[in-house]
Scaffold this motif. Structure first.
Motif, PDB file in Angstrom:
ATOM      1  N   GLY A 104      28.546  43.241 -80.132  1.00 40.45           N
ATOM      2  CA  GLY A 104      28.135  42.012 -79.482  1.00 40.45           C
ATOM      3  C   GLY A 104      27.195  41.129 -80.269  1.00 40.45           C
ATOM      4  N   LEU A 105      26.892  40.029 -79.628  1.00 44.18           N
ATOM      5  CA  LEU A 105      26.183  38.932 -80.263  1.00 44.18           C
ATOM      6  C   LEU A 105      24.762  39.248 -80.738  1.00 44.18           C
ATOM      7  CD1 LEU A 105      26.388  36.028 -81.124  1.00 44.18           C
ATOM      8  CD2 LEU A 105      25.759  35.344 -78.820  1.00 44.18           C
ATOM      9  N   PRO A 106      23.937  39.999 -79.981  1.00 43.73           N
ATOM     10  CA  PRO A 106      22.559  40.208 -80.461  1.00 43.73           C
ATOM     11  C   PRO A 106      22.495  40.823 -81.854  1.00 43.73           C
ATOM     12  CG  PRO A 106      22.743  40.861 -78.176  1.00 43.73           C
ATOM     13  CD  PRO A 106      24.136  40.583 -78.649  1.00 43.73           C
ATOM     14  N   ILE A 107      23.342  41.826 -82.102  1.00 46.75           N
ATOM     15  CA  ILE A 107      23.336  42.450 -83.430  1.00 46.75           C
ATOM     16  C   ILE A 107      23.939  41.494 -84.453  1.00 46.75           C
ATOM     17  CG2 ILE A 107      24.437  44.275 -84.789  1.00 46.75           C
ATOM     18  CD1 ILE A 107      23.975  46.126 -82.367  1.00 46.75           C
ATOM     19  N   GLU A 108      25.027  40.868 -84.090  1.00 45.67           N
ATOM     20  CA  GLU A 108      25.653  39.905 -84.991  1.00 45.67           C
ATOM     21  C   GLU A 108      24.669  38.792 -85.361  1.00 45.67           C
ATOM     22  OE1 GLU A 108      29.828  37.363 -85.138  1.00 45.67           O
ATOM     23  OE2 GLU A 108      29.492  38.892 -83.602  1.00 45.67           O
ATOM     24  N   TRP A 109      23.908  38.378 -84.379  1.00 46.56           N
ATOM     25  CA  TRP A 109      22.919  37.319 -84.586  1.00 46.56           C
ATOM     26  C   TRP A 109      21.852  37.770 -85.575  1.00 46.56           C
ATOM     27  CZ3 TRP A 109      23.263  32.423 -83.487  1.00 46.56           C
ATOM     28  CH2 TRP A 109      22.123  31.620 -83.411  1.00 46.56           C
TER      29      TRP A 109
ATOM     30  N   GLU B 181      23.297  37.691 -89.062  1.00 50.46           N
ATOM     31  CA  GLU B 181      23.391  36.297 -89.502  1.00 50.46           C
ATOM     32  C   GLU B 181      22.019  35.781 -89.942  1.00 50.46           C
ATOM     33  OE1 GLU B 181      25.486  33.399 -87.188  1.00 50.46           O
ATOM     34  OE2 GLU B 181      26.869  34.897 -86.419  1.00 50.46           O
ATOM     35  N   GLU B 182      20.962  36.145 -89.199  1.00 48.48           N
ATOM     36  CA  GLU B 182      19.617  35.719 -89.580  1.00 48.48           C
ATOM     37  C   GLU B 182      19.257  36.258 -90.965  1.00 48.48           C
ATOM     38  OE1 GLU B 182      17.030  37.074 -86.502  1.00 48.48           O
ATOM     39  OE2 GLU B 182      17.229  35.245 -85.308  1.00 48.48           O
ATOM     40  N   GLN B 183      19.615  37.514 -91.213  1.00 53.72           N
ATOM     41  CA  GLN B 183      19.348  38.095 -92.529  1.00 53.72           C
ATOM     42  C   GLN B 183      20.099  37.341 -93.623  1.00 53.72           C
ATOM     43  OE1 GLN B 183      20.229  42.294 -92.399  1.00 53.72           O
ATOM     44  NE2 GLN B 183      18.845  42.665 -90.663  1.00 53.72           N
TER      45      GLN B 183
ATOM     46  N   GLY C  95      20.175  32.845 -97.927  1.00 50.24           N
ATOM     47  CA  GLY C  95      20.987  31.707 -98.344  1.00 50.24           C
ATOM     48  C   GLY C  95      22.477  31.981 -98.341  1.00 50.24           C
ATOM     49  N   ARG C  96      22.904  32.976 -97.596  1.00 51.07           N
ATOM     50  CA  ARG C  96      24.327  33.332 -97.539  1.00 51.07           C
ATOM     51  C   ARG C  96      24.957  32.762 -96.270  1.00 51.07           C
ATOM     52  NH1 ARG C  96      24.880  39.672 -98.209  1.00 51.07           N
ATOM     53  NH2 ARG C  96      27.024  39.112 -98.769  1.00 51.07           N
ATOM     54  N   ASN C  97      26.231  32.467 -96.339  1.00 51.32           N
ATOM     55  CA  ASN C  97      26.987  31.936 -95.214  1.00 51.32           C
ATOM     56  C   ASN C  97      27.852  33.045 -94.633  1.00 51.32           C
ATOM     57  OD1 ASN C  97      28.678  30.637 -93.419  1.00 51.32           O
ATOM     58  ND2 ASN C  97      29.056  28.878 -94.744  1.00 51.32           N
TER      59      ASN C  97
END
Length: 996
Positions: free
Chosen positions: A103-108, A111-113, A118-120
């Motif tokens: 789910g989103l919390p871990i994915e989020w 993404e923050e990391q 500077g990675r997409n």
């Protein structure tokens, strides 16, 4: 005392125990955890449970993301008290802890990391990204597991369930495929709650409400055309003059409405570009209002005419900065007249608008319009509002009114005139530039009457904390009103029918209000949005026919062979198999044209994951149950819209009924003042901090003392009170241990041979046995603890122990002392086991003090059986009178002690005057002086003299103070006439015999 008077202290039977008064829980509790791990308590209970009836508390999986908060502790401790108490009442109580991992919390977080580096994310290989998410979840599972264990929670910790295990992912996909095959899965396009920041749809359970300041605008929709209703006149009665008058009225109305505006009010200016209509209330009184004067700062002009709900007209005019004398009401506006009107969008004909808004707007009545706020009219953007969507769907007009102006990031489509590329929210969830752009354009074209701001409760994503929007987007749904398969099921043909019947017929709710809450939610809920536009989770394992419409019969591929290949791959490789190169060809095989089908890459709502856990935990594990139904689900009240809800829907779609027989809900945890805990307020209480300062047993005792069915409060002062209660209980157990030192089989006395006081204690134990078992069975931990705490502190420490100290310390080997020690053994067995589900560490310490041994543990014991014949209601009634009279005597002696007349109660020999014959008989039949801890006492039925002490709550009893006569026995300290008349100097007869 003379020099030759003997010292009798060493001749007393003083209590002996190494059990410390100071618990030292923070330092000592980890040792017991290690001990339980060494002897394998949980597994030993499973091995020895034999043919016991299983009791399954299915763990609602916490999210593997961050340290535990106090709500986690409350929840897990409640679960542990349920499991332990059920085990000790004779069940095989199994507990498999679990974690939500997708789910989103871990994915989020990942993404923050990436953003910090500077990675997409979109440039990262999806499988590599999913592996990063998996590692993140694994790291937090290990941390949280140790934090939960530190709270004394028992369970299968070395083998929990994880929604990201390969078998779990396989079963989640399999459960989804059941919806695919039974006809309830469909793709639809409707407004769903959408997080622009997270770029995904959200379920109701993923939304929380916070105050938000929003723009609010009053917008003018010009009456472009009108077909006013004709007034029918009877040919026989109507005259030419009548017809002319009617024609004049119609013409007058037409003139009045020429150039008039219908005014709408909205708190979402960004939805105006997606407007497709305006609705009014058929039962609302409307009027036509004309502006007669204006201040410079108003956008209204003299001569403007506005159609408004009469109840709201004055407020609207005030918003437009028009005073009461600056407008007048011209006429009534009837529903029939409104029905004949057509409206123009305020942006119609705007230069550069490219005709986007030039078509007339739909104008009709709707049931959801009210005149409680706004203008009495509601603007309709069906792509961004469920009520409008449902209305137009019912009219069969969705194709005419649905727009796709807002993209997944909350920005307007690039080619939308005036607003292309504007964003509703910025990347961090703050106000974007879309609302201002819309407002500015409306001002420019003269479409705005007024504007302002409003603070109101608004939905936010509970993960990103950013506001959400309603956005029309293609999503996958589970239809809850469509027949499941052939619809033949005793619980109902649809998911909704099955769920509602399960709620009423199959589930026990604690508290009962939980039933009402979930029932109302299921009764009113729309179809379940299953899809999310993310990467970390179980994909919707299905294929659709390329180019086909969702309404086409063969749109979805329903092939058991394809499904089986998917499940086989997931079992071996996990859900990553869906994303591997060649996956489409692998799963479709040679049976289907690969180009004819499109693979779906949306992932399942994580609530579907957790809602499916009954299948891979309760059904598939060897420590589960064959029917896959839990005895209890236990979570917070927010899970009526979360896990209780999704589990109900999921199971009703796949197995036809609720996956649980009982649901227990607890409230939220607040600070001492009743405020929600917040880091910004500095009022958070962390479980780790409580455990470090007090020990986990104090936190567990706080849970037991609170009414968990409501919101609970916790804070430093409350915890001090809990710690005080704990100390009092600990002293009770310490007294028992001291009194039972060196007790042997020869000390035991049968109940029938015991004094009345001991038989009264047995009666109370029999009563408590029922109370404890009934309380634990009903999950009434507060009731159980209060009953035991009051018994220990009021009836034992302040009464029974207080009385029997003399016999325990000073008697020789008398039947009275043996009876007291026998009763204390029975007390020990019951109190340690009854309190063990709550005070897991302390009761283990108490137990081991008496029963040391490598494999000894109170948690391997059951609640002992308590003979029914211990109950003696007549005896209890008699001793209620004795205790009441004792309270009066004790109070009378306290007056003398405070007045410095006596130093201790043994210096007294009061006279007790009793009016009630039954009480008088009761007192004279027992050793009332021992019960009152006096050296002597006289009970008489004579009337109380004027000077007698009286206690209001014990009517009919008067106490006259008298000093005890005689000398003080240097061994037991009683003042008696016979002291000094025996072989042993300065002793009474009882002590002289004991010394012999």
């Amino acid at each position: 005392m003379c020099a030759d008077t003997p010292e009798y202290k060493d001749t007393l039977n003083l209590p002996k125990t190494d059990f410390p008064m100071r618990a030292g829980l923070p330092k000592r509790e980890p040792g017991w955890l290690d001990r339980w791990a060494d002897i394998g308590i949980y597994d030993r209970l499973r091995e020895t449970s034999g043919d016991r009836t299983p009791f399954i508390l299915h763990d609602g999986p916490p999210y593997a993301n961050g340290h535990l908060h106090i709500g986690h502790a409350l929840n897990k401790i409640l679960k542990d008290m349920v499991v332990r108490s059920q085990q000790m009442m004779g069940r095989d109580a199994r507990y498999v802890p679990g974690w939500d991992c997708h789910g989103l919390p871990i994915e989020w977080k990942i993404e923050e990391q990436y953003r910090k580096k500077g990675r997409n994310k979109d440039e990262i290989d999806v499988i590599d990204f999913r592996q990063e998410c998996r590692k993140f979840a694994e790291s937090w599972i290990d941390i949280q597991r140790e934090e939960f264990k530190r709270l004394g929670v028992t369970g299968k910790w070395e083998r929990p369930y994880l929604t990201m295990d390969f078998h779990a992912e396989r079963v989640i996909a399999e459960e989804f495929q059941k919806f695919l095959m039974n006809g309830t899965l469909y793709q639809g396009s409707k407004p769903v709650m959408w997080s622009p920041v997270e770029k995904t749809a959200l379920a109701e359970a993923e939304v929380e409400y916070h105050d938000k300041e929003s723009f609010t605008i009053w917008v003018k929709f010009r009456v472009a055309d009108f077909d006013l209703p004709e007034v029918e006149l009877s040919d026989e009665e109507a005259t030419d003059e009548d017809r002319e008058a009617v024609a004049a009225l119609v013409a007058e109305a037409a003139q009045d409405f020429e150039g008039a505006y219908v005014v709408i009010w909205t708190t979402t200016p960004w939805t105006i570009p997606s407007n497709r209509g305006v609705v009014y209330g058929a039962g609302i009184n409307y009027g036509l209002y004309e502006v007669t004067g204006t201040p410079e700062e108003s956008w209204a002009k003299v001569g403007d005419r506005f159609i408004l709900a009469d109840k709201l007209a004055a407020d609207v005019m005030t918003r437009a900065r028009l005073d009461e004398g600056m407008y007048r009401r011209v006429r009534d506006v009837t529903p029939a007249q409104l029905d004949g009107m057509t409206l123009t969008h305020p942006l119609a004909g705007a230069e550069g608008g490219e005709g986007e808004w030039d078509a007339p707007r739909d104008f009709r009545a709707a049931e959801f319009v009210t005149d409680t706020e706004g203008t009495g009219f509601v603007h309709c953007a069906p792509s961004h509002g469920m009520e409008e969507y449902e209305m137009y769907r019912g009219l069969g007009m969705l194709d005419q009114v649905i727009t796709y102006n807002v993209m997944d990031d909350g920005g307007f489509r690039a080619d939308l005139p005036f607003f292309g590329g504007k964003y509703i929210l910025n990347r961090k969830g703050g106000e974007g530039d879309a609302n201002k752009a819309v407002i500015d354009k409306l001002v420019e074209v003269g479409g705005l009457l007024a504007r302002g701001k409003i603070k109101h409760s608004y939905p936010h994503s509970w993960r990103s904390k950013a506001p959400v929007i309603y956005r029309n987007t293609p999503q996958w749904f589970a239809a809850i009103d469509r027949p499941v398969g052939d619809g033949q099921d005793e619980m109902g043909s649809t998911i909704r029918e099955r769920a509602l019947r399960s709620i009423d017929e199959l589930v026990t709710w604690t508290p009962r209000t939980g039933r009402n809450r979930l029932h109302s939610m299921i009764e009113a809920r729309p179809d379940w949005v299953l899809s999310r536009q993310r990467a970390w989770g179980v994909p919707l394992t299905c294929f659709v026919k390329t180019g086909a419409l969702p309404t086409d019969p063969d749109f979805l591929l329903r092939d058991p062979a394809v499904n089986a290949r998917i499940l086989e791959a997931f079992e071996a490789e996990g859900a990553d198999a869906w994303y591997k190169e060649g996956a489409k060809a692998r799963f479709l095989g040679d049976d289907h044209d690969h180009d004819a089908y499109t693979q779906i890459f949306d992932i399942l709502d994580v609530w579907f994951d957790s809602g499916s856990t009954h299948a891979f935990v309760l059904r598939d594990r060897e420590d589960g149950v064959a029917d896959g139904i839990a005895d209890l689900y236990l979570e917070g009240t927010d899970q009526h819209r979360g896990w209780f809800h999704s589990s109900m829907l999921q199971a009703c779609g796949t197995k036809g009924r609720a996956p649980y027989r009982g649901v227990l809900t607890h409230g939220f945890t607040l600070d001492e003042k009743g405020n929600k805990m917040s880091k910004s307020l500095g009022n958070t209480i962390l479980p780790e901090e409580v455990v470090k300062q007090y020990g986990a047993d104090i936190l567990r005792l706080w849970v037991a003392q609170t009414d968990y069915t409501a919101d609970q409060r916790i804070g430093p002062e409350i915890l001090k009170g809990v710690a005080d209660s704990y100390r009092r209980l600990r002293n009770t157990m310490r007294f028992l241990l001291g009194a039972l030192s060196h007790v042997s089989e020869d000390d035991r006395v049968k109940p029938a041979e015991m004094p009345e006081l001991e038989r009264w204690v047995l009666h109370r134990l029999a009563e408590l046995d029922s109370r404890v078992r009934e309380g634990y069975a009903a999950y009434d931990f507060q009731g159980v603890f209060q009953a035991l705490f009051n018994f220990c502190t009021v009836e034992l420490s302040a009464f029974y122990f207080d009385i029997r100290k003399d016999a325990l310390y000073c008697d020789g080997d008398t039947p009275r002392r043996r009876a007291a020690r026998t009763v204390m053994e029975l007390l020990f067995e019951r109190l340690t086991t009854w309190l063990a589900p709550v005070l897991v560490f302390t009761m283990e310490e108490v137990w081991l003090e008496r029963f040391p041994g490598a494999d000894s543990s109170v948690h391997l014991a059951d609640f002992p059986d308590t003979p029914a014949d211990w109950r003696d209601e007549a005896l209890a009634e008699k001793w209620a009178k004795v205790r009441a009279a004792r309270r009066a005597v004790t109070a009378a002696l306290e007056v003398q002690r405070v007045g410095k007349v006596i130093g201790a109660s043994l210096e007294a020999a009061p006279v007790v005057h009793v009016e009630d014959d039954a009480m008088c008989a009761a007192l004279t039949s027992v050793d009332f002086d021992d019960i009152c801890i006096t050296s002597g006492i006289a009970v008489t039925a004579d009337p109380s003299p004027q000077e007698a002490f009286r206690l209001p709550e014990v009517p009919g009893v008067g106490v006259v103070f008298e000093s005890a006569e005689g000398e003080k026995c240097l061994r037991c300290w009683k003042i008696l006439p016979d002291v000094g008349q025996h072989a042993h100097p300065a002793t009474c007869a009882r002590c002289d015999a004991a010394l012999d």
